[in-house]
Enzyme design. Structure first.
Site, mmCIF file in Angstrom:
data_model
loop_
_atom_site.group_PDB
_atom_site.id
_atom_site.type_symbol
_atom_site.label_atom_id
_atom_site.label_comp_id
_atom_site.label_asym_id
_atom_site.label_seq_id
_atom_site.Cartn_x
_atom_site.Cartn_y
_atom_site.Cartn_z
ATOM 1 N N HIS A 158 -8.994 2.996 -12.274
ATOM 2 C CA HIS A 158 -10.163 2.211 -12.393
ATOM 3 C C HIS A 158 -11.409 2.736 -11.661
ATOM 4 O O HIS A 158 -11.220 3.971 -11.491
ATOM 5 C CB HIS A 158 -9.849 0.763 -11.857
ATOM 6 C CG HIS A 158 -8.814 -0.061 -12.484
ATOM 7 N ND1 HIS A 158 -9.135 -0.469 -13.765
ATOM 8 C CD2 HIS A 158 -7.463 -0.302 -12.342
ATOM 9 C CE1 HIS A 158 -8.027 -0.893 -14.343
ATOM 10 N NE2 HIS A 158 -6.936 -0.921 -13.309
ATOM 11 N N ARG A 213 -3.260 6.690 -0.092
ATOM 12 C CA ARG A 213 -2.580 5.855 0.455
ATOM 13 C C ARG A 213 -1.447 5.013 -0.176
ATOM 14 O O ARG A 213 -1.262 4.937 -1.416
ATOM 15 C CB ARG A 213 -3.737 4.468 0.823
ATOM 16 C CG ARG A 213 -3.239 3.489 1.790
ATOM 17 C CD ARG A 213 -4.270 2.456 2.026
ATOM 18 N NE ARG A 213 -3.805 1.352 3.104
ATOM 19 C CZ ARG A 213 -2.935 0.396 2.827
ATOM 20 N NH1 ARG A 213 -2.615 0.083 1.712
ATOM 21 N NH2 ARG A 213 -2.980 -0.295 3.997
ATOM 22 N N HIS A 231 -10.372 4.778 -8.599
ATOM 23 C CA HIS A 231 -9.501 5.908 -8.714
ATOM 24 C C HIS A 231 -10.520 7.141 -9.295
ATOM 25 O O HIS A 231 -10.326 8.313 -8.810
ATOM 26 C CB HIS A 231 -8.670 5.660 -9.870
ATOM 27 C CG HIS A 231 -7.568 4.697 -9.610
ATOM 28 N ND1 HIS A 231 -7.693 3.331 -10.062
ATOM 29 C CD2 HIS A 231 -6.543 4.488 -8.666
ATOM 30 C CE1 HIS A 231 -6.820 2.701 -9.517
ATOM 31 N NE2 HIS A 231 -5.961 3.265 -8.674
ATOM 32 N N THR A 260 -0.673 9.503 -10.829
ATOM 33 C CA THR A 260 -0.765 7.961 -11.163
ATOM 34 C C THR A 260 0.173 7.634 -11.988
ATOM 35 O O THR A 260 0.687 8.208 -12.735
ATOM 36 C CB THR A 260 -2.213 7.816 -11.455
ATOM 37 O OG1 THR A 260 -2.197 6.544 -11.540
ATOM 38 C CG2 THR A 260 -2.641 8.303 -12.752
ATOM 39 N N ARG A 261 0.688 6.364 -11.595
ATOM 40 C CA ARG A 261 1.508 5.430 -12.485
ATOM 41 C C ARG A 261 0.755 4.109 -13.031
ATOM 42 O O ARG A 261 1.481 3.500 -13.387
ATOM 43 C CB ARG A 261 3.012 5.239 -11.915
ATOM 44 C CG ARG A 261 2.647 4.679 -10.523
ATOM 45 C CD ARG A 261 4.194 4.180 -9.934
ATOM 46 N NE ARG A 261 4.032 2.537 -9.996
ATOM 47 C CZ ARG A 261 3.727 2.119 -8.910
ATOM 48 N NH1 ARG A 261 3.246 2.506 -7.853
ATOM 49 N NH2 ARG A 261 3.905 0.731 -8.927
#
Length: 572
Positions: A200, A289, A203, A195-196
């Site tokens: 939330h 996605r 996720h 992740t970058r």
């Protein structure tokens, strides 16, 4: 160079030398290259083995194979070019067979490189093959054409000193250290989450489901090197990750930071991410996605399909040494009061979601962030470092021809903002900066670009600390203006104002006679005469001062700042 075999991920190639103190003394007589931020990230991951099987920056043969076929010269799958781009001047003194010293921006010796190859790449071909586009709206394409050096060097590295990090030291594991930590915890199946962005509720639900599906422990492995310009800074994100980690069952998950310079390369990047996580000892890798997508191109089209990354990893799953775990987007279904994959939504159900753009708008305008979207402690963390716009620092960047009226507008805006108060205001007029910050510079393209970047750097520091910077250089080149925007937008607001006064009007106003001298050939490289002015394509505001009084022009600027939220609207 050490090579070890581990049950967690296979062979690691770590490139640190032995007897490094003796090696350091050999650096003083060698050509020295100061690593850029992206190069420093690449070197760190090369030295620690995260980029195994690479043993340094790619040779020309490896580069060509990766660009064309995603394979090194020996046939090994590797999707992303890892090259040392340098200036033509430096490359002229870096002959194949020669050693060069690689230093960080503070001068610390990081590694030696045995130069094996030197070549001038076809950057357009690289962009088309690797990124799928030459569009400068793609951050990696913009870097390739506007920032990267003209010449590539390849060669083996010998590490001397790992790059220094003073932040979150307990969360920075090398591949070897992370493999050892997995073994210590007894974790034999580990699924990694790339992740970058802050995490939330969607996720957390996605990662929890992925770990359950493959019966594995979870590694949250966010990028803290370089991401997309405008992303939330990694300090804020890591604090958010620490909050998120407390929401998982105890002893099932852990957090480790990855100092990677992302390219935002979509499918190829996803494959690269998977190989890197294999090297860190993971057995599974979540592919979401739009994985590593930079968004839309300059025509408003998506650079990559939403599930292109799924397809590419599926095609190579038997070769990469890590199992991809594809996931669709997670959406909140109001009737169920829970998150589900988008393909599991039934007809008639109410779906809720908040995009990254919408979240930024809510933060910017101080609007409520609902509990179904994120946890209160994460929302509070984001609000702490991303206050509403009327409390943020910002930069107003006037650009236009000489005589367009930039300095007049900049001075008037400074007075108006000082009149209303609330923030410190600094004027960075082109002539003022030339006198006090760039007096040694001439007017070549290189020097003009350097002058504008200096203005951008000072403006970014003012903006970061909650002030207002008003800049008024000519800034004729689009690429340099984009670089200034990318310096400032991560730390506050950036408002580009194109003072679009026509050339003939600017010449009529010419108090110093500069246009006349340029027309007579007495001044060379004068913007608008024998050097181009690249007009902004999509500035926040465009003002032609030829038919307006200064008071009218500055009112347009003030109204734009109010509309964008940088000036608070009156109460009541």
């Amino acid at each position: 160079m050490k090579q070890t075999i581990s049950p967690y991920g296979g062979a690691l190639k770590e490139l640190f030398g032995t007897n490094t103190n003796a090696l350091k003394g050999q650096a003083f007589d060698l050509p020295e290259w100061t690593l850029s931020q992206r190069q420093l990230c690449d070197v760190e991951l090369l030295l620690c083995g995260a980029f195994s099987p690479l043993e340094g920056f790619m040779s020309q043969a490896d580069y060509a194979g990766v660009v064309e076929h995603m394979r090194l010269a020996d046939g090994t799958l590797w999707p992303m070019p890892i090259t040392l781009d340098v200036s033509e001047a430096f490359a002229a003194g870096a002959q194949p067979g020669q050693r060069i010293a690689l230093r960080d921006p503070e001068g610390l010796l990081i590694a030696f490189m045995e130069v094996s190859d030197r070549w001038v790449p076809d950057k357009a071909h690289e962009a088309r093959c690797v990124l799928g586009s030459e569009d400068r709206a793609h951050p990696a394409a913009a870097y390739l054409f506007e920032t990267a050096g003209a010449v590539y060097l390849g060669g083996r590295l010998t590490g001397i000193t790992a790059p220094t990090h003073y932040d979150f030291k307990t969360l920075r594991y090398t591949p070897r250290q992370l493999r050892e930590e997995f073994a210590r915890r007894g974790w034999s199946r580990v699924v990694a989450f790339q992740t970058r962005n802050p995490m939330h509720r969607a996720h957390l639900e996605l990662t929890f489901r992925a770990a359950q599906r493959v019966e594995a422990n979870l590694l949250i492995h966010p990028v803290v090197g370089m991401t997309k310009p405008g992303d939330v800074d990694h300090y804020t994100r890591v604090r958010c990750y620490e909050h998120a980690l407390r929401r998982f069952p105890e002893q099932t998950s852990m957090l480790s930071l990855l100092p990677l310079a992302m390219r935002m390369g979509g499918p190829r990047e996803a494959l690269w991410h998977a190989i890197i996580r294999r090297n860190y000892g993971c057995t599974h890798f979540i592919v979401g996605r739009d994985h590593a997508s930079p968004g839309k191109d300059s025509l408003g089209r998506e650079f990559y399909g939403p599930y292109d990354a799924h397809e590419l990893l599926a095609a190579h799953r038997d070769e990469i040494g890590i199992e991809p775990v594809p996931f669709q987007a997670m959406v909140y279904v109001e009737e169920r009061a829970e998150y589900v994959p988008v393909d599991e939504v039934e007809a008639g159900e109410t779906v809720k979601s908040i995009s990254g753009t919408e979240l930024r708008r809510r933060l910017r305008e101080g609007i409520d962030i609902p509990d179904w979207f994120t946890y209160p402690e994460i929302a509070a963390e984001l609000r702490r470092t991303h206050p509403p716009r009327h409390r943020q620092g910002f930069t107003v960047f006037f650009t236009g021809l000489s005589g367009a009226g930039k300095s007049t507008l900049a001075n008037a805006l400074m007075v108006k903002l000082m009149e209303t108060g609330g923030r410190p205001v600094t004027l960075l007029d082109g002539d003022i900066v030339r006198t006090h910050l760039s007096s040694e510079l001439g007017f070549s393209r290189e020097h003009r670009d350097l002058n504008v970047r200096r203005i951008g750097f000072v403006a970014s520091e003012i903006t970061k600390n909650g002030g207002v910077a008003i800049c008024a250089p000519i800034a004729p080149y689009a690429a340099t203006r984009r670089q200034v925007r990318e310096m400032i937008e991560p730390v506050g607001g950036f408002v580009e104002v194109h003072v679009a006064t026509p050339l003939d009007v600017c010449e009529e106003r010419d108090r110093k006679g500069l246009y006349a001298k340029a027309r007579a050939g007495l001044i060379k490289g004068f913007t608008g005469i024998d050097d181009p002015y690249e007009s902004p394509v999509d500035p926040e505001l465009r003002v032609d001062t030829s038919g307006l009084l200064p008071e009218q022009s500055i009112q347009r600027v003030l109204l734009k700042l109010e509309a964008m939220g940088f000036i608070a609207k009156p109460n009541g």
